[in-house]
Design a protein around this motif. Structure first.
Motif, PDB file in Angstrom:
ATOM      1  N   MET A 166       0.810  -1.218   0.000  1.00 20.20           N
ATOM      2  CA  MET A 166       0.000   0.000   0.000  1.00 20.20           C
ATOM      3  C   MET A 166       0.837   1.258   0.000  1.00 20.20           C
ATOM      4  SD  MET A 166      -2.300  -1.024   3.245  1.00 20.20           S
ATOM      5  CE  MET A 166      -2.682   0.697   3.606  1.00 20.20           C
ATOM      6  N   ASP A 167       2.116   1.126   0.286  1.00 15.22           N
ATOM      7  CA  ASP A 167       2.941   2.291   0.593  1.00 15.22           C
ATOM      8  C   ASP A 167       4.211   2.177  -0.249  1.00 15.22           C
ATOM      9  OD1 ASP A 167       4.711   4.116   1.834  1.00 15.22           O
ATOM     10  OD2 ASP A 167       3.825   3.765   3.808  1.00 15.22           O
ATOM     11  N   PRO A 168       4.520   3.210  -1.037  1.00 19.31           N
ATOM     12  CA  PRO A 168       5.717   3.113  -1.885  1.00 19.31           C
ATOM     13  C   PRO A 168       6.980   2.873  -1.064  1.00 19.31           C
ATOM     14  CG  PRO A 168       4.768   5.355  -1.952  1.00 19.31           C
ATOM     15  CD  PRO A 168       3.798   4.477  -1.222  1.00 19.31           C
ATOM     16  N   ARG A 169       6.974   3.283   0.211  1.00 19.96           N
ATOM     17  CA  ARG A 169       8.152   3.081   1.058  1.00 19.96           C
ATOM     18  C   ARG A 169       8.339   1.618   1.440  1.00 19.96           C
ATOM     19  NH1 ARG A 169       6.144   7.527   5.330  1.00 19.96           N
ATOM     20  NH2 ARG A 169       4.348   6.169   5.003  1.00 19.96           N
ATOM     21  N   ARG A 170       7.316   0.787   1.201  1.00 22.16           N
ATOM     22  CA  ARG A 170       7.383  -0.612   1.613  1.00 22.16           C
ATOM     23  C   ARG A 170       7.596  -1.570   0.446  1.00 22.16           C
ATOM     24  NH1 ARG A 170       4.301  -0.540   6.432  1.00 22.16           N
ATOM     25  NH2 ARG A 170       5.507   0.768   7.826  1.00 22.16           N
ATOM     26  N   VAL A 171       7.664  -1.026  -0.774  1.00 26.34           N
ATOM     27  CA  VAL A 171       7.768  -1.914  -1.936  1.00 26.34           C
ATOM     28  C   VAL A 171       9.019  -2.792  -1.835  1.00 26.34           C
ATOM     29  CG1 VAL A 171       8.131  -1.962  -4.447  1.00 26.34           C
ATOM     30  CG2 VAL A 171       6.375  -0.464  -3.458  1.00 26.34           C
ATOM     31  N   GLU A 172      10.109  -2.194  -1.429  1.00 27.18           N
ATOM     32  CA  GLU A 172      11.368  -2.940  -1.339  1.00 27.18           C
ATOM     33  C   GLU A 172      11.249  -4.084  -0.321  1.00 27.18           C
ATOM     34  OE1 GLU A 172      14.689  -0.134  -1.288  1.00 27.18           O
ATOM     35  OE2 GLU A 172      15.900  -1.752  -0.397  1.00 27.18           O
ATOM     36  N   LEU A 173      10.647  -3.757   0.823  1.00 29.35           N
ATOM     37  CA  LEU A 173      10.474  -4.781   1.856  1.00 29.35           C
ATOM     38  C   LEU A 173       9.580  -5.921   1.359  1.00 29.35           C
ATOM     39  CD1 LEU A 173      10.721  -5.684   4.889  1.00 29.35           C
ATOM     40  CD2 LEU A 173       8.556  -4.474   5.248  1.00 29.35           C
ATOM     41  N   VAL A 174       8.444  -5.571   0.811  1.00 28.33           N
ATOM     42  CA  VAL A 174       7.495  -6.596   0.367  1.00 28.33           C
ATOM     43  C   VAL A 174       8.129  -7.458  -0.725  1.00 28.33           C
ATOM     44  CG1 VAL A 174       5.233  -6.989  -0.701  1.00 28.33           C
ATOM     45  CG2 VAL A 174       5.487  -5.219   1.063  1.00 28.33           C
ATOM     46  N   GLU A 175       8.903  -6.804  -1.602  1.00 31.22           N
ATOM     47  CA  GLU A 175       9.534  -7.530  -2.702  1.00 31.22           C
ATOM     48  C   GLU A 175      10.453  -8.648  -2.210  1.00 31.22           C
ATOM     49  OE1 GLU A 175      11.736  -5.015  -5.364  1.00 31.22           O
ATOM     50  OE2 GLU A 175      11.545  -6.492  -6.983  1.00 31.22           O
ATOM     51  N   GLN A 176      11.058  -8.448  -1.031  1.00 29.19           N
ATOM     52  CA  GLN A 176      11.960  -9.483  -0.509  1.00 29.19           C
ATOM     53  C   GLN A 176      11.240 -10.779  -0.167  1.00 29.19           C
ATOM     54  OE1 GLN A 176      14.119  -7.838   2.819  1.00 29.19           O
ATOM     55  NE2 GLN A 176      14.506  -5.931   1.699  1.00 29.19           N
ATOM     56  N   TYR A 177       9.935 -10.665   0.069  1.00 33.74           N
ATOM     57  CA  TYR A 177       9.193 -11.847   0.502  1.00 33.74           C
ATOM     58  C   TYR A 177       8.275 -12.421  -0.576  1.00 33.74           C
ATOM     59  CZ  TYR A 177      10.662 -10.733   5.278  1.00 33.74           C
ATOM     60  OH  TYR A 177      11.397 -10.499   6.392  1.00 33.74           O
ATOM     61  N   THR A 178       7.647 -11.540  -1.329  1.00 32.48           N
ATOM     62  CA  THR A 178       6.514 -12.006  -2.135  1.00 32.48           C
ATOM     63  C   THR A 178       6.934 -12.466  -3.528  1.00 32.48           C
ATOM     64  OG1 THR A 178       4.219 -11.506  -2.663  1.00 32.48           O
ATOM     65  CG2 THR A 178       5.830  -9.845  -3.287  1.00 32.48           C
ATOM     66  N   ASP A 179       6.053 -13.237  -4.185  1.00 32.33           N
ATOM     67  CA  ASP A 179       6.241 -13.597  -5.589  1.00 32.33           C
ATOM     68  C   ASP A 179       5.456 -12.679  -6.513  1.00 32.33           C
ATOM     69  OD1 ASP A 179       7.858 -15.956  -5.102  1.00 32.33           O
ATOM     70  OD2 ASP A 179       6.027 -16.824  -4.251  1.00 32.33           O
TER      71      ASP A 179
END
Lengths: 345, 345, 345, 345
Positions: A166-179
């Protein structure tokens, strides 16, 4: 592009419009009718798309001929795209069966639900770690802890995972986990967020906004595509309607409409479209019959204890029954469901 | 909260529901009717709001009694709030007259438009430096350079400024320049962004989303208020409608409806609601007559050269005429327009 | 029925409300909550339905428990109704395949289209003799001559016929020719017309109005049923939406929703819902998959010469292909299509 | 009219389209663009309006230039029409103040309400004798007895009367009593009824349907005008919306939009648009400020005993206060209210 002039437009106004067109390196082609004059503009229409022609005195209406989206258009890419989510294909005859709880709530809950949906035939696992909630006082998701749980459970069952960012600041974090990223309906026109996931190379499930037209949805896909990320899967999940019996109005016609305009895969999410377990299965089948490339369903093993959206979750046994019907229908329609590797567990 | 049971609910199911209510420290009050049983829940309803009662077997419908927003509600704050934007008051009889171009385009353009709207009577200057555009290929705004220009021009004419912020990563930057944040319609449910501006102490102009109900708008205001920022001004700017003659459907009734539910000031934006200069003035006056605390109008001195939304801008002379009519109406309604200091220029 | 009181309602106001309830022979059951008082009304709720309780001072909201339709409700008639149209069954597992041109245009045209749709598998023939046209200058139908042609052609091919009636003064005339009345979307709340066809004993195809809720549709069915005509078949044909790509918004979820509320058969009309031949087949299949008891399709053998709605007609060969897909899907779903007698021709 | 061709249209298809245009005595003007070919059609566009050009192979889109309504258009009649209702003028600066109960209930009730609204300044009296009710079990009106009461009371107070007609078989009867017909929203596209009141020479108050566009409303007016009845007054009364807080969505922008398209007077009906007395006055003032030629308000002296729509009636004292505000606003806007003769009573 066609420019329709107002009745009574003066010769000077007409001249001014033609000059504006010439100045852009295009050609104006006049048709002087009995009541109105119309101008056909010949040349690269994209030059005109950012010029506010409708604001020029004398102009009654501007009718664009070309769609404003390019990379998403079927003209750009006549064959259906196939998006690969960590080995599971979506589009071009490949069906996504996405299932899981609204939110990740605990490792045990997530494991139990994943086991159930995998055995029912789901091939992608969903679960929210960051939840967009109408109320600031509602459960907002487990955050990174939720991502970790989802990743672990997905790996255990050999299922690719999809989760919302939901937050552009979290894209990097989410990318580390998700497919696969999910962009929710409320963020369909969150342009900084679209740009950010566009810079990733992981596929994106882009949900249609509640008041977005089909073309608006394609324009938002264009944001992602124009950043170089070709892995966009569209999702119809209901638009705002006037009847309060269902949560939203499930716009099933958007599925074949999108097929006439775009090469991108399109799936349906009857859970959010309907919000009522008693009609979700019927709408899931309707979506498939209309040509959808997949179905996204929320499943929970104890809806009354769910932290969010419990009222719209199917029980695992309801999902299993629906999944069987979906497979029967997919077979009739000549579609296949990507097989998963053997589960580790 | 009232819980309506389905016909044929068993005694066991009923018992289970009552236990769930008891477990939350509330009291269940049963009314067994001829056809249905209903349960009145006595106690602090907020405990129930995050519990998915509708997911419990036997429950047909859940009817909340209390609104889910608290700080925004008129019960919490019976008198109208007055929001102060660098000296200009909005609400409680004080009228905001916000005007300016859609986007900041250049220092000269900004200066000319500011001079015009100030002399017409506007008391807050608007202009976008970060623009949410449907197309990734459209003009996206001048960024920080635009903020600097807007600040300079605002100072020169003694006008507070308002400008849009779209990205939570930019709140800090925008805050250094602006007197008031604008949250656009597309971001009304961008919760990380709402939270971020909620942490600021500068006032926020919160626009209603295109498919947001009046209560959804108040829930989004609640996000900002719950972070400690009390300076929220609501804005009706048209919702999605089925008639294509105007850009959106201007929901003027939202103004008096919000006055029955909330203490927050509410202004109208007929420029975005209508998208057509020929009907914007009539809708501006309608908004005022309906009780709005201000009117937001886009003005441009050469609409056909505008970088965005030129087709809906009023010319300075059209704005001046409208502003005069608005002042006449404001007087009839007993409202005042906060005076500005002498302009520096 | 539940009556929610406003905060601050006085004891006198409360007393007055209770007296009004008592006077109707009902019992008021009070739940005094922390913030609000609610009243459960026990007894025959129908007595209250015509009393404007919401107009009594102190009343905030009135929540009905029982539906206002009775004969149409599933409570009144738990098993699905089967409607017989001159030998062709609709509902309860029997599928209606209704096809034909928008308007009857000539004996030759009607014959050719009937031959085509019959051989494709249609079991009811449609054609309009009285046409509701948006413009007073459009073709208004052939009138009685059209009815005669439709009857002749129906008989020749052994197909029951359905045709629209728009005027209560024409019900008697239309009844002499047709096997089933059609009430169009624009007349769904034409109560004198509903009453008139309710007095007939020929079945009625009742189309949903463009802004009618599912419950509004059932209320209109109730008008017909309450006159003693039990042969009502409902029809979803698209509601007003905000996206202009299709003619209307096809509300496929109305099919399963109606199944939860009513015993009446429900068919879909994707021709009017979509208005575009390229997406009509997909939506026809979606309707079937969602549980519809039939599909209504406009077919014309030369759409560009059609007197009305040519742009949405399928060609006979397109219909034949769709009919084959529909039969495949019907088989999967366990539904049957009533066979027709040998055609005379 | 402009015809946009699909990409890839063959030369043969193009030739066929041009021949169709020629055959109608019109001229085709081709603009061959880089991506698409467009055809401007020169000549009398009305010949094309009943030809389904969109059904011709190769045609992507048909863009009409002329409105399909003629007599209602501002081109046909550039000055505002003034409609005379038994001496009370509506339009062209003359304001209609229409008030009265939803339904005629008894002579005494009607008399008391008429006395109140007349003394508050209303100049036309309303009351329904034939009521369109969603439920067949609701009060359907007093019929001819109601017409007689309304006529008597109108005469007694020197007020012209307006009452609804729902059934073409009753037009003659209603005409004997009333000064103005009302066509309700549900009958806006009841074409036999429109035709019948079009044959009368008494003026018609035509209410906008709940899902009718502004142009649909003008097409329905055209039905009446084309029968020779020039006395049409349009009425905005709310369209279907997605927010359930108000009964409908009050589309105030329809007022100035209609002024750009038509010469017919347009009034507003905030009672039906809002359905809530607490916001009706604000919306009445909004309608006037937007340029409406009149305001229609339901008034009842004991709403909780009203036979229909009691929950939306203003009390006489509320109406008196609103009427005073409306007069103040009318004065500011330079509008006048036709004076009535001395009341007989």
């Amino acid at each position: 592009m066609i420019i329709v002039l107002k009745p009574g437009t003066t010769e000077d106004q007409l001249q001014h419009i033609v000059e504006r067109i010439d100045a852009l390196g295009l050609k104006a082609h006049l048709s002087r009718g009995t009541y109105r004059t119309i101008i056909g503009v010949i040349g690269d229409e994209t030059k005109l798309q950012s010029t506010p022609l409708a604001a020029i005195p004398g102009v009654a209406e501007v009718v664009p001929i070309l769609p404003a989206y390019k990379l998403a258009s079927i003209e750009a890419h006549p064959l259906p795209s196939v998006v690969d989510v960590a080995g599971v294909k979506i589009g071009g005859g490949h069906l996504a069966m996405i299932a899981g709880p609204c939110a990740v709530e605990s490792p045990e809950r997530m494991d139990a639900i994943a086991a159930a949906v995998r055995s029912a035939g789901a091939n992608i696992l969903r679960g929210g770690a960051f939840k967009p909630r109408t109320s600031p006082y509602g459960f907002q998701g487990m955050g990174e802890e939720g991502l970790r749980i989802l990743r672990d459970v997905g790996d255990r069952y050999g299922m690719p995972i999809v989760t919302e960012v939901m937050d552009p600041r979290r894209v990097e974090l989410v990318e580390q986990y998700t497919d696969m990223f999910q962009i929710g309906a409320r963020n369909m026109q969150n342009f900084p967020l679209l740009t950010e996931v566009g810079r990733s190379r992981k596929p994106v499930l882009l949900k249609r906004g509640m008041s977005a037209t089909v073309k608006d949805l394609l324009m938002s896909a264009e944001y992602i595509l124009s950043q170089g990320n070709a892995g966009v899967v569209l999702c119809e999940r209901g638009v705002k309607g006037f009847d309060t019996l269902a949560r939203n109005m499930f716009d099933v016609a958007a599925v074949p409409l999108l097929k006439t305009l775009s090469h991108l895969p399109i799936i349906v999410d009857p859970s959010h479209a309907c919000g009522r377990p008693d009609i979700i299965p019927a709408c899931a089948l309707a979506g498939l019959a209309a040509g959808a490339d997949g179905v996204h369903i929320e499943v929970h093993n104890c809806p009354e204890e769910a932290f969010s959206d419990g009222q719209q979750a199917l029980l695992p046994e309801q999902y299993a029954q629906l999944a069987q019907q979906m497979r029967g229908l997919a077979e009739l329609l000549g579609k296949t469901v990507s097989p998963l590797p053997e589960a580790v567990a």
